[in-house]
Write a protein that holds these residues in place. Structure first.
Motif, PDB file in Angstrom:
ATOM      1  N   GLU A 150      -7.523  18.498 -14.344  1.00  0.00           N
ATOM      2  CA  GLU A 150      -7.693  19.874 -13.883  1.00  0.00           C
ATOM      3  C   GLU A 150      -7.236  20.900 -14.916  1.00  0.00           C
ATOM      4  OE1 GLU A 150      -7.264  17.132 -10.394  1.00  0.00           O
ATOM      5  OE2 GLU A 150      -6.220  17.460 -12.295  1.00  0.00           O
ATOM      6  N   LEU A 151      -6.103  20.621 -15.579  1.00  0.00           N
ATOM      7  CA  LEU A 151      -5.568  21.587 -16.547  1.00  0.00           C
ATOM      8  C   LEU A 151      -6.495  21.733 -17.749  1.00  0.00           C
ATOM      9  CD1 LEU A 151      -1.763  20.637 -16.527  1.00  0.00           C
ATOM     10  CD2 LEU A 151      -2.895  22.512 -15.325  1.00  0.00           C
ATOM     11  N   GLY A 152      -6.899  20.611 -18.319  1.00  0.00           N
ATOM     12  CA  GLY A 152      -7.772  20.668 -19.489  1.00  0.00           C
ATOM     13  C   GLY A 152      -9.129  21.264 -19.174  1.00  0.00           C
ATOM     14  N   LEU A 153      -9.673  20.917 -18.010  1.00  0.00           N
ATOM     15  CA  LEU A 153     -10.983  21.425 -17.617  1.00  0.00           C
ATOM     16  C   LEU A 153     -10.960  22.938 -17.450  1.00  0.00           C
ATOM     17  CD1 LEU A 153     -13.877  21.131 -16.542  1.00  0.00           C
ATOM     18  CD2 LEU A 153     -12.892  20.592 -14.296  1.00  0.00           C
TER      19      LEU A 153
ATOM     20  N   ARG B 206     -20.094  29.664 -23.009  1.00  0.00           N
ATOM     21  CA  ARG B 206     -20.127  28.760 -21.859  1.00  0.00           C
ATOM     22  C   ARG B 206     -21.534  28.303 -21.515  1.00  0.00           C
ATOM     23  NH1 ARG B 206     -20.275  25.333 -18.987  1.00  0.00           N
ATOM     24  NH2 ARG B 206     -19.055  24.833 -17.122  1.00  0.00           N
ATOM     25  N   GLY B 207     -22.527  29.173 -21.688  1.00  0.00           N
ATOM     26  CA  GLY B 207     -23.899  28.808 -21.363  1.00  0.00           C
ATOM     27  C   GLY B 207     -24.513  27.807 -22.318  1.00  0.00           C
ATOM     28  N   LEU B 208     -23.851  27.555 -23.458  1.00  0.00           N
ATOM     29  CA  LEU B 208     -24.368  26.600 -24.437  1.00  0.00           C
ATOM     30  C   LEU B 208     -23.805  25.201 -24.239  1.00  0.00           C
ATOM     31  CD1 LEU B 208     -24.107  28.777 -27.670  1.00  0.00           C
ATOM     32  CD2 LEU B 208     -26.127  28.372 -26.268  1.00  0.00           C
ATOM     33  N   VAL B 209     -22.911  25.043 -23.280  1.00  0.00           N
ATOM     34  CA  VAL B 209     -22.179  23.784 -23.138  1.00  0.00           C
ATOM     35  C   VAL B 209     -22.255  23.297 -21.697  1.00  0.00           C
ATOM     36  CG1 VAL B 209     -19.915  22.681 -23.336  1.00  0.00           C
ATOM     37  CG2 VAL B 209     -20.585  24.432 -24.977  1.00  0.00           C
ATOM     38  N   LYS B 210     -22.434  22.004 -21.535  1.00  0.00           N
ATOM     39  CA  LYS B 210     -22.290  21.370 -20.231  1.00  0.00           C
ATOM     40  C   LYS B 210     -20.939  20.664 -20.198  1.00  0.00           C
ATOM     41  CE  LYS B 210     -26.301  22.127 -18.177  1.00  0.00           C
ATOM     42  NZ  LYS B 210     -26.408  22.908 -16.939  1.00  0.00           N
ATOM     43  N   LEU B 211     -20.083  21.033 -19.266  1.00  0.00           N
ATOM     44  CA  LEU B 211     -18.775  20.402 -19.134  1.00  0.00           C
ATOM     45  C   LEU B 211     -18.864  19.262 -18.123  1.00  0.00           C
ATOM     46  CD1 LEU B 211     -16.251  23.393 -19.070  1.00  0.00           C
ATOM     47  CD2 LEU B 211     -16.791  21.850 -20.952  1.00  0.00           C
ATOM     48  N   ARG B 212     -18.444  18.089 -18.555  1.00  0.00           N
ATOM     49  CA  ARG B 212     -18.421  16.923 -17.674  1.00  0.00           C
ATOM     50  C   ARG B 212     -16.977  16.470 -17.523  1.00  0.00           C
ATOM     51  NH1 ARG B 212     -21.947  12.163 -19.745  1.00  0.00           N
ATOM     52  NH2 ARG B 212     -23.578  13.654 -19.183  1.00  0.00           N
ATOM     53  N   ALA B 213     -16.539  16.263 -16.303  1.00  0.00           N
ATOM     54  CA  ALA B 213     -15.143  15.894 -16.050  1.00  0.00           C
ATOM     55  C   ALA B 213     -15.077  14.675 -15.149  1.00  0.00           C
ATOM     56  CB  ALA B 213     -14.389  17.061 -15.412  1.00  0.00           C
TER      57      ALA B 213
ATOM     58  N   LEU C 157     -13.346  19.642  -8.956  1.00  0.00           N
ATOM     59  CA  LEU C 157     -13.611  19.732 -10.394  1.00  0.00           C
ATOM     60  C   LEU C 157     -14.717  20.742 -10.685  1.00  0.00           C
ATOM     61  CD1 LEU C 157     -13.376  15.993 -11.536  1.00  0.00           C
ATOM     62  CD2 LEU C 157     -11.653  17.791 -11.707  1.00  0.00           C
ATOM     63  N   MET C 158     -15.711  20.818  -9.826  1.00  0.00           N
ATOM     64  CA  MET C 158     -16.775  21.806 -10.023  1.00  0.00           C
ATOM     65  C   MET C 158     -16.233  23.223  -9.883  1.00  0.00           C
ATOM     66  SD  MET C 158     -19.799  19.824  -7.944  1.00  0.00           S
ATOM     67  CE  MET C 158     -21.072  21.026  -8.295  1.00  0.00           C
ATOM     68  N   LEU C 159     -15.366  23.446  -8.918  1.00  0.00           N
ATOM     69  CA  LEU C 159     -14.771  24.768  -8.742  1.00  0.00           C
ATOM     70  C   LEU C 159     -13.929  25.170  -9.953  1.00  0.00           C
ATOM     71  CD1 LEU C 159     -13.667  24.526  -4.996  1.00  0.00           C
ATOM     72  CD2 LEU C 159     -15.587  25.839  -5.914  1.00  0.00           C
ATOM     73  N   LEU C 160     -13.381  24.182 -10.649  1.00  0.00           N
ATOM     74  CA  LEU C 160     -12.568  24.460 -11.833  1.00  0.00           C
ATOM     75  C   LEU C 160     -13.407  24.604 -13.099  1.00  0.00           C
ATOM     76  CD1 LEU C 160      -9.597  22.032 -11.135  1.00  0.00           C
ATOM     77  CD2 LEU C 160      -9.531  24.529 -11.092  1.00  0.00           C
ATOM     78  N   GLY C 161     -14.729  24.353 -12.994  1.00  0.00           N
ATOM     79  CA  GLY C 161     -15.595  24.604 -14.140  1.00  0.00           C
ATOM     80  C   GLY C 161     -16.482  23.467 -14.578  1.00  0.00           C
ATOM     81  N   ALA C 162     -16.463  22.330 -13.898  1.00  0.00           N
ATOM     82  CA  ALA C 162     -17.275  21.186 -14.327  1.00  0.00           C
ATOM     83  C   ALA C 162     -18.727  21.350 -13.881  1.00  0.00           C
ATOM     84  CB  ALA C 162     -16.707  19.891 -13.760  1.00  0.00           C
ATOM     85  N   ASP C 163     -19.662  21.191 -14.827  1.00  0.00           N
ATOM     86  CA  ASP C 163     -21.084  21.168 -14.483  1.00  0.00           C
ATOM     87  C   ASP C 163     -21.484  19.800 -13.939  1.00  0.00           C
ATOM     88  OD1 ASP C 163     -22.073  23.823 -15.636  1.00  0.00           O
ATOM     89  OD2 ASP C 163     -21.062  22.946 -17.361  1.00  0.00           O
ATOM     90  N   GLN C 164     -20.832  18.776 -14.453  1.00  0.00           N
ATOM     91  CA  GLN C 164     -21.142  17.403 -14.067  1.00  0.00           C
ATOM     92  C   GLN C 164     -19.841  16.657 -13.818  1.00  0.00           C
ATOM     93  OE1 GLN C 164     -23.260  16.128 -17.539  1.00  0.00           O
ATOM     94  NE2 GLN C 164     -25.123  17.257 -17.034  1.00  0.00           N
ATOM     95  N   VAL C 165     -19.891  15.681 -12.934  1.00  0.00           N
ATOM     96  CA  VAL C 165     -18.702  14.912 -12.570  1.00  0.00           C
ATOM     97  C   VAL C 165     -18.979  13.431 -12.804  1.00  0.00           C
ATOM     98  CG1 VAL C 165     -17.141  14.275 -10.700  1.00  0.00           C
ATOM     99  CG2 VAL C 165     -17.952  16.625 -10.888  1.00  0.00           C
TER     100      VAL C 165
ATOM    101  N   ARG D  67     -16.002  28.574  -9.637  1.00  0.00           N
ATOM    102  CA  ARG D  67     -15.524  29.434  -8.547  1.00  0.00           C
ATOM    103  C   ARG D  67     -14.128  29.012  -8.092  1.00  0.00           C
ATOM    104  NH1 ARG D  67     -18.874  32.528  -5.536  1.00  0.00           N
ATOM    105  NH2 ARG D  67     -16.857  33.198  -4.687  1.00  0.00           N
ATOM    106  N   SER D  68     -13.176  29.133  -8.988  1.00  0.00           N
ATOM    107  CA  SER D  68     -11.808  28.720  -8.666  1.00  0.00           C
ATOM    108  C   SER D  68     -11.158  29.625  -7.623  1.00  0.00           C
ATOM    109  CB  SER D  68     -10.951  28.704  -9.929  1.00  0.00           C
ATOM    110  OG  SER D  68     -10.885  29.996 -10.500  1.00  0.00           O
ATOM    111  N   ASP D  69     -11.770  30.795  -7.367  1.00  0.00           N
ATOM    112  CA  ASP D  69     -11.221  31.680  -6.339  1.00  0.00           C
ATOM    113  C   ASP D  69     -11.323  31.061  -4.950  1.00  0.00           C
ATOM    114  OD1 ASP D  69     -14.068  32.236  -7.108  1.00  0.00           O
ATOM    115  OD2 ASP D  69     -14.018  33.332  -5.207  1.00  0.00           O
ATOM    116  N   LEU D  70     -12.113  29.990  -4.812  1.00  0.00           N
ATOM    117  CA  LEU D  70     -12.233  29.309  -3.523  1.00  0.00           C
ATOM    118  C   LEU D  70     -11.153  28.249  -3.327  1.00  0.00           C
ATOM    119  CD1 LEU D  70     -16.111  28.818  -3.445  1.00  0.00           C
ATOM    120  CD2 LEU D  70     -14.764  30.579  -2.291  1.00  0.00           C
ATOM    121  N   LEU D  71     -10.332  28.033  -4.354  1.00  0.00           N
ATOM    122  CA  LEU D  71      -9.240  27.069  -4.257  1.00  0.00           C
ATOM    123  C   LEU D  71      -7.954  27.767  -3.831  1.00  0.00           C
ATOM    124  CD1 LEU D  71      -9.808  25.043  -7.552  1.00  0.00           C
ATOM    125  CD2 LEU D  71     -10.066  24.145  -5.238  1.00  0.00           C
ATOM    126  N   CYS D  72      -7.099  27.028  -3.174  1.00  0.00           N
ATOM    127  CA  CYS D  72      -5.766  27.543  -2.858  1.00  0.00           C
ATOM    128  C   CYS D  72      -4.751  26.442  -3.127  1.00  0.00           C
ATOM    129  CB  CYS D  72      -5.674  28.020  -1.409  1.00  0.00           C
ATOM    130  SG  CYS D  72      -5.930  26.725  -0.185  1.00  0.00           S
TER     131      CYS D  72
END
Length: 474
Positions: free
Chosen positions: A23-26, A39-46, A59-67, A140-145
């Motif tokens: 989570e921290l690195g992502l 960001r639009g040039l990269v696909k982040l996979r976590a 992981l998607m809420l934290l920024g992952a495009d793919q899991v 959308r990390s604003d949806l996390l608590c």
């Protein structure tokens, strides 16, 4: 992949005491790329410990495009998580074939059902959050608590000797606000369906070529030529391989001649990935990572560009992870390969003029011929298959390069040299005109053979049985 992830062969010290939370690195990566406008040039996979749809959504809420799903998917096909992957004695035949009593309990249908249900569960959870598609959740990390220590107290099991109060006090001191905060520069980011900035002209050209499509449908041979750039040829020919598979199945191509695609220039990532019987790719120039990954058949030839002057065996021509997870087919490279050549190879034949570190890790079948040295270890965790290493200087460096816990270096037999190695070198030379191959075929006694320790012991037992039987008969 964070500290929660690992392979079944990982030592306990790595499993329990190495790595950082995914989570921290992502999150840091997502925010940094967004701030730089990249960001639009990269696909982040976590990945790392993803077992449920909730894990994936977080992981998607934290920024992952793919899991990435690893252990859970292995268990879906029958893995019993016994951590014997590196020994070859896997009781379910998934990570090795040396256990004579092992039985494979899974099927492709099990994996298919798991993935379909996993995807459906993600869709249902996204709908509960008010989104019609999971990709809208990316970033959308604003949806996390962050759960409070008091909330966690009710979920901790009673464990003898564990001071849960002290543990909760330490948890309450953690500042996880960076995981949920959304800086102003990140609010404008919206996930897109494709990576921006990449030219899809060649992919669309392949899909619109009616003569090619007719040839694929009728099973006749055809040849096409393309000039590639790294931006225009990501996953080159994957769509062609997919059409062959849908029409003819994995091994059903009916024509003795193949669909041949000749290419020039600089190929992008995953050139020839998922290559299948019926398809031949011939490239003059360099390739990025992932050449022939997960291929099951067909042939890929990568040659030096026209006008090349120099020693091809001193030039790296293809990137990392060549033939990763391949189950069949042939790859010929007139030059060196990068790191992790033939990792998890389970049936493909690869000939190249040297490789980077970690060549042939976890290899479980197939053949690899190295006409030049490999950096670092060779054959770590290898359970079956064979590697031939050309050593014209007689340096014996290969004996120090191999992972002696997994493999052994032996002298090839006459059958190895003249019935397996020589025909392979002839085919490689015909395809690449490699000077190194022409030299090597005249010096077959300069090759070392690398095989798994378990296979060596089995071969020794068979030879002893033959010798004893011959002595008794005599």
């Amino acid at each position: 992949d964070g500290l929660e992830g690992s392979t079944g062969a990982s030592p306990r010290s790595s499993l329990e005491h190495a790595g950082l939370p995914t989570e921290l690195g992502l999150r840091e990566t997502h925010l940094a790329l967004t701030a730089l406008g990249l960001r639009g040039l990269v696909k982040l996979r976590a990945g790392g410990g993803v077992k449920t749809e909730t894990d994936a959504i977080k992981l998607m809420l934290l920024g992952a495009d793919q899991v990435t799903i690893a252990t859970a998917l292995m268990i879906a096909q029958g893995c019993v998580h016994c951590n014997l992957c590196h020994t070859g004695a896997c009781p379910t035949l998934i990570a090795g074939q040396l256990n004579p009593r092992a039985v494979y309990p899974g099927s492709a249908e099990h994996v298919k059902r798991f993935l379909l249900e996993f995807g459906a569960a993600i869709g249902r959870l996204a709908a509960r959050l008010g989104f019609s598609h999971p990709k809208a959740l990316v970033g959308r990390s604003d949806l996390l608590c962050v759960r409070s220590a008091s909330d966690l107290a009710s979920t901790l099991p009673d464990a003898y000797g564990v001071d849960t109060a002290a543990l909760l006090r330490r948890v309450s001191l953690l500042d996880l606000s960076m995981l949920t905060a959304t800086p102003p520069h990140a609010r404008a980011f919206r996930a897109t369906g494709r990576i921006d900035g990449f030219d899809r002209t060649i992919v669309e050209q392949l899909d619109r070529d009616q003569d090619l499509l007719d040839a694929l449908e009728s099973g006749r041979s055809i040849q096409r030529t393309f000039t590639l750039t790294s931006r225009s040829s990501i996953d080159f020919a994957v769509s062609v391989a997919g059409r062959i598979a849908r029409r003819w199945g994995r091994d059903g191509w009916p024509h003795p001649q193949l669909i041949q695609l000749r290419t020039y220039g600089t190929a992008g990532q995953s050139y020839g990935a998922f290559c299948i019987h019926g398809l031949e790719l011939v490239h003059s120039g360099s390739c990025n990572d992932g050449v022939g990954k997960a291929m099951s058949g067909g042939r890929i030839v990568v040659r030096q560009p026209e006008g090349f002057v120099g020693k091809s065996w001193e030039t790296t021509l293809v990137g990392n992870t060549v033939a990763f997870g391949a189950t069949g087919g042939t790859i010929f490279v007139q030059g060196r390969a990068g790191q992790r050549l033939a990792v998890r190879n389970s049936g493909a034949t690869i000939v190249c003029e040297g490789a980077g570190e970690y060549a042939c890790e976890y290899m479980s079948a197939g053949r690899v011929v190295l006409l030049g040295p490999a950096s670092g270890s060779i054959g770590a965790g290898m359970t079956d298959g064979v590697i031939y290493v050309y050593d014209p200087e007689g340096s014996e460096d290969v004996r120090f390069a191999v992972d002696s816990r997994s493999v052994a270096v032996v002298t090839p037999s006459e059958v190895d040299r003249y019935e397996e190695l020589l025909p392979l070198l002839d085919a490689y030379y015909e395809a690449t005109r490699s000077e190194r191959a022409r030299e090597a075929r005249q010096n077959l006694y300069d090759f070392h053979k690398v095989i798994p320790n378990a296979a060596l012991m089995e071969e020794t037992r068979r030879q002893l049985a033959v010798d004893v039987g011959g002595t008794i008969a005599g």
